[in-house]
Design a protein around this motif. Structure first.
Motif, short mmCIF file in Angstrom:
data_model
loop_
_atom_site.label_atom_id
_atom_site.label_comp_id
_atom_site.label_asym_id
_atom_site.label_seq_id
_atom_site.Cartn_x
_atom_site.Cartn_y
_atom_site.Cartn_z
N GLY A 142 0.81 -1.21 0.00
CA GLY A 142 0.00 0.00 0.00
C GLY A 142 0.85 1.26 0.00
O GLY A 142 0.56 2.21 -0.73
N LEU A 143 1.90 1.26 0.80
CA LEU A 143 2.79 2.42 0.84
C LEU A 143 3.47 2.62 -0.52
O LEU A 143 3.52 3.74 -1.04
CB LEU A 143 3.85 2.24 1.93
CG LEU A 143 3.35 2.39 3.36
CD1 LEU A 143 4.35 1.81 4.35
CD2 LEU A 143 3.06 3.85 3.67
N LYS A 144 3.97 1.53 -1.09
CA LYS A 144 4.65 1.61 -2.38
C LYS A 144 3.69 2.06 -3.48
O LYS A 144 4.02 2.91 -4.30
CB LYS A 144 5.26 0.26 -2.73
CG LYS A 144 6.12 0.27 -3.96
CD LYS A 144 6.78 -1.09 -4.17
CE LYS A 144 7.66 -1.08 -5.38
NZ LYS A 144 8.30 -2.40 -5.58
N HIS A 145 2.49 1.50 -3.49
CA HIS A 145 1.48 1.85 -4.49
C HIS A 145 1.15 3.35 -4.45
O HIS A 145 0.91 3.97 -5.47
CB HIS A 145 0.21 1.02 -4.27
CG HIS A 145 -0.91 1.38 -5.20
ND1 HIS A 145 -0.93 0.98 -6.52
CD2 HIS A 145 -2.03 2.12 -5.00
CE1 HIS A 145 -2.02 1.47 -7.09
NE2 HIS A 145 -2.71 2.15 -6.19
N ASN A 146 1.17 3.91 -3.26
CA ASN A 146 0.87 5.33 -3.08
C ASN A 146 2.12 6.21 -3.07
O ASN A 146 2.08 7.35 -2.64
CB ASN A 146 0.04 5.53 -1.82
CG ASN A 146 -1.37 5.01 -2.01
OD1 ASN A 146 -2.14 5.60 -2.75
ND2 ASN A 146 -1.70 3.89 -1.38
N LYS A 147 3.22 5.61 -3.54
CA LYS A 147 4.49 6.33 -3.74
C LYS A 147 5.13 6.83 -2.44
O LYS A 147 5.83 7.84 -2.44
CB LYS A 147 4.33 7.45 -4.75
CG LYS A 147 3.91 6.93 -6.12
CD LYS A 147 3.78 8.02 -7.13
CE LYS A 147 3.40 7.59 -8.51
NZ LYS A 147 2.69 6.43 -8.78
N PHE A 148 4.89 6.12 -1.34
CA PHE A 148 5.58 6.41 -0.09
C PHE A 148 6.78 5.47 -0.02
O PHE A 148 6.63 4.28 0.26
CB PHE A 148 4.66 6.19 1.12
CG PHE A 148 3.60 7.23 1.27
CD1 PHE A 148 3.90 8.43 1.89
CD2 PHE A 148 2.32 7.01 0.80
CE1 PHE A 148 2.92 9.40 2.04
CE2 PHE A 148 1.34 7.97 0.94
CZ PHE A 148 1.64 9.17 1.56
N VAL A 149 7.96 5.99 -0.28
CA VAL A 149 9.17 5.17 -0.29
C VAL A 149 10.11 5.62 0.83
O VAL A 149 10.49 4.81 1.67
CB VAL A 149 9.89 5.26 -1.67
CG1 VAL A 149 11.18 4.47 -1.66
CG2 VAL A 149 8.96 4.77 -2.78
N ASN A 150 10.49 6.88 0.80
CA ASN A 150 11.39 7.42 1.81
C ASN A 150 10.60 8.09 2.92
O ASN A 150 9.62 8.80 2.66
CB ASN A 150 12.33 8.45 1.16
CG ASN A 150 13.22 7.82 0.13
OD1 ASN A 150 13.87 6.81 0.39
ND2 ASN A 150 13.25 8.39 -1.06
N MET A 151 11.05 7.87 4.15
CA MET A 151 10.38 8.48 5.31
C MET A 151 10.93 9.88 5.54
O MET A 151 12.10 10.15 5.32
CB MET A 151 10.63 7.64 6.56
CG MET A 151 9.94 6.30 6.53
SD MET A 151 10.17 5.40 8.07
CE MET A 151 11.79 4.70 7.80
N THR A 152 10.05 10.75 6.04
CA THR A 152 10.49 12.06 6.50
C THR A 152 11.13 11.87 7.88
O THR A 152 11.00 10.81 8.51
CB THR A 152 9.31 13.04 6.62
OG1 THR A 152 8.43 12.54 7.64
CG2 THR A 152 8.57 13.19 5.30
N ALA A 153 11.80 12.88 8.37
CA ALA A 153 12.44 12.81 9.69
C ALA A 153 11.41 12.52 10.78
O ALA A 153 11.65 11.70 11.66
CB ALA A 153 13.20 14.09 9.99
N ILE A 154 10.25 13.16 10.71
CA ILE A 154 9.24 12.94 11.75
C ILE A 154 8.68 11.51 11.67
O ILE A 154 8.41 10.89 12.69
CB ILE A 154 8.12 14.00 11.69
CG1 ILE A 154 7.25 13.95 12.94
CG2 ILE A 154 7.27 13.85 10.46
CD1 ILE A 154 7.93 14.39 14.20
N GLN A 155 8.53 10.98 10.47
CA GLN A 155 8.08 9.59 10.33
C GLN A 155 9.13 8.63 10.90
O GLN A 155 8.79 7.68 11.60
CB GLN A 155 7.80 9.26 8.86
CG GLN A 155 6.57 9.93 8.34
CD GLN A 155 6.43 9.85 6.84
OE1 GLN A 155 7.42 9.86 6.11
NE2 GLN A 155 5.19 9.79 6.36
#
Length: 87
Positions: A70-83
């Motif tokens: 789900g993360l990959k499909h929605n283009k969430f690959v790299n985390m932000t510092a807060i994440q």
């Protein structure tokens, strides 16, 4: 796609949850650890100690394959510092 019996899917999910719980327990940082200050390996994806503290990408975290897909499909690959700090 291969069809599974109803109980088979539940068993597969149960095994994955047990595996994730082990990975989380093994890789958990000590209380008070700052995940943003952790030394990283050269690929900047996993911590030197083999745990997930210091990971910069979602796929390095102990998440279910459904969550990672789900993360990959929605283009969430790299985390932000807060994440990184909260996950």
């Amino acid at each position: 796609t291969k069809r599974r019996r109803p109980g088979q899917k539940v068993q597969i999910e149960k095994q994955e949850i047990e595996k994730l719980e082990r990975l989380i327990a093994e890789g958990a940082p000590p209380p008070g650890t700052n995940p943003l200050a952790k030394d990283l390996t050269s690929d900047s994806n996993k911590a030197k100690d083999g745990g997930y503290v210091g990971a910069r990408k979602f796929d390095a975290l102990p998440l279910s394959r459904w969550s990672k897909d789900g993360l990959k499909h929605n283009k969430f690959v790299n985390m932000t510092a807060i994440q990184r700090a909260t996950l």
